[in-house]
Enzyme design. Sequence first.
Site, PDB file in Angstrom:
ATOM      1  N   GLU A 182      -9.348   7.381   3.257  1.00 27.58           N
ATOM      2  CA  GLU A 182      -9.205   7.920   4.915  1.00 27.58           C
ATOM      3  C   GLU A 182      -9.878   9.142   4.888  1.00 27.58           C
ATOM      4  O   GLU A 182      -9.401  10.094   4.304  1.00 27.58           O
ATOM      5  CB  GLU A 182      -7.762   7.640   5.239  1.00 27.58           C
ATOM      6  CG  GLU A 182      -7.740   7.890   6.793  1.00 27.58           C
ATOM      7  CD  GLU A 182      -6.320   7.712   7.293  1.00 27.58           C
ATOM      8  OE1 GLU A 182      -5.674   6.932   6.599  1.00 27.58           O
ATOM      9  OE2 GLU A 182      -6.497   7.765   8.758  1.00 27.58           O
TER      10      GLU A 182
ATOM     11  N   LYS B 207       0.854  -1.292  -0.114  1.00 25.72           N
ATOM     12  CA  LYS B 207      -0.051  -0.122   0.075  1.00 25.72           C
ATOM     13  C   LYS B 207       0.918   1.162  -0.166  1.00 25.72           C
ATOM     14  O   LYS B 207       1.977   1.380   0.698  1.00 25.72           O
ATOM     15  CB  LYS B 207      -0.965   0.204   1.398  1.00 25.72           C
ATOM     16  CG  LYS B 207      -1.896   1.475   1.260  1.00 25.72           C
ATOM     17  CD  LYS B 207      -2.920   1.117   2.157  1.00 25.72           C
ATOM     18  CE  LYS B 207      -2.708   1.311   3.753  1.00 25.72           C
ATOM     19  NZ  LYS B 207      -2.133   2.684   4.007  1.00 25.72           N
TER      20      LYS B 207
HETATM   21  O1  KIV Z   1      -1.296   2.883   8.616  1.00 29.32           O
HETATM   22  C1  KIV Z   1      -2.443   2.451   8.687  1.00 29.32           C
HETATM   23  O2  KIV Z   1      -2.817   1.862   9.675  1.00 29.32           O
HETATM   24  C2  KIV Z   1      -3.379   2.885   7.731  1.00 29.32           C
HETATM   25  C3  KIV Z   1      -4.841   2.677   8.014  1.00 29.32           C
HETATM   26  C4  KIV Z   1      -5.381   3.572   8.774  1.00 29.32           C
HETATM   27  C5  KIV Z   1      -5.443   2.708   6.820  1.00 29.32           C
HETATM   28  O3  KIV Z   1      -3.084   3.240   6.454  1.00 29.32           O
END
Ligand code: KIV
Length: 266
Positions: A184, A115
């Site tokens: 988010e 991600k």
């Molecule tokens: O780092 C994280 O936990 C996240 C979530 C809040 C989506 O990116």
Amino acid sequence: MPAAPISVATLAAMKTRGERITCLTCYDASFARLLDAAGLDVLLVGDSLGMVLQGHSTTVPVTVDQMVYHTACVARGRTHALLIADLPFLACATPEWALTHAARLMQEGGAQVVKLEGGASVVETVRRLTEQGVPVCAHLGLLPQSVNRIGGYRFQGRDPDSAQRIRQDALALQEAGASLLVLECVPAALAEAISRALTIPVIGIGAGAGCDGQVLVLHDMLGLNSRPPRFSRDFLKGQGAVSEALAAYVAAVRAGSFPGTEETPY
Ligand code: KIV
């Protein structure tokens, strides 16, 4: 027969069928076993570990080495859920860095998806990663790694211009090959419109109930944060065990009863 492990294709099929996707952050093997047993679809090794485990006030200090370590811990505990790991601050400042660091998360850590935060500026990176066989989860709206630039953890997309930018970025990231999108802290109406416009699954946090799935920070939903965000819910309250809290979260997301209006500020 045990259900097949979850893949990005499984999540795409869930979106097509209108089944909501359940996701929580996870940072170690013990919780990975519990989350897997509770039927979570996705475990996210988020760089939020910098705040909830390490005690930092932001995610900025988290390093690639630390993400690889925690991803490997979670990988040893899970068998079923899809494992996503965050590329931390500046780990994808260039497409070449992103490829190098994604390789570490996948080969040393066992991540199945990486991600990365950002819109137009990371579209080329997403294209390069996906061309090389790296499944990517994009992340729009509030970008915690940019907290020092934006000056705080505020909802995004509340005015027409920024809402339009988020919408365009979402389409561009999908076109570049992203398999998933985390949205988010954006208004619920915007998140629902983007979820409908995209063919890839959209997982919301602080983005209302109209997304294809939900994610929360584990420590927030277990009531371990003394100042939880207002879009979260303490699922341990009234339960006798962590496993019951996790089951309650899975049931509430699948039923569409989380987030409710009280957890949807905009
Ligand atoms: O780092 C994280 O936990 C996240 C979530 C809040 C989506 O990116």
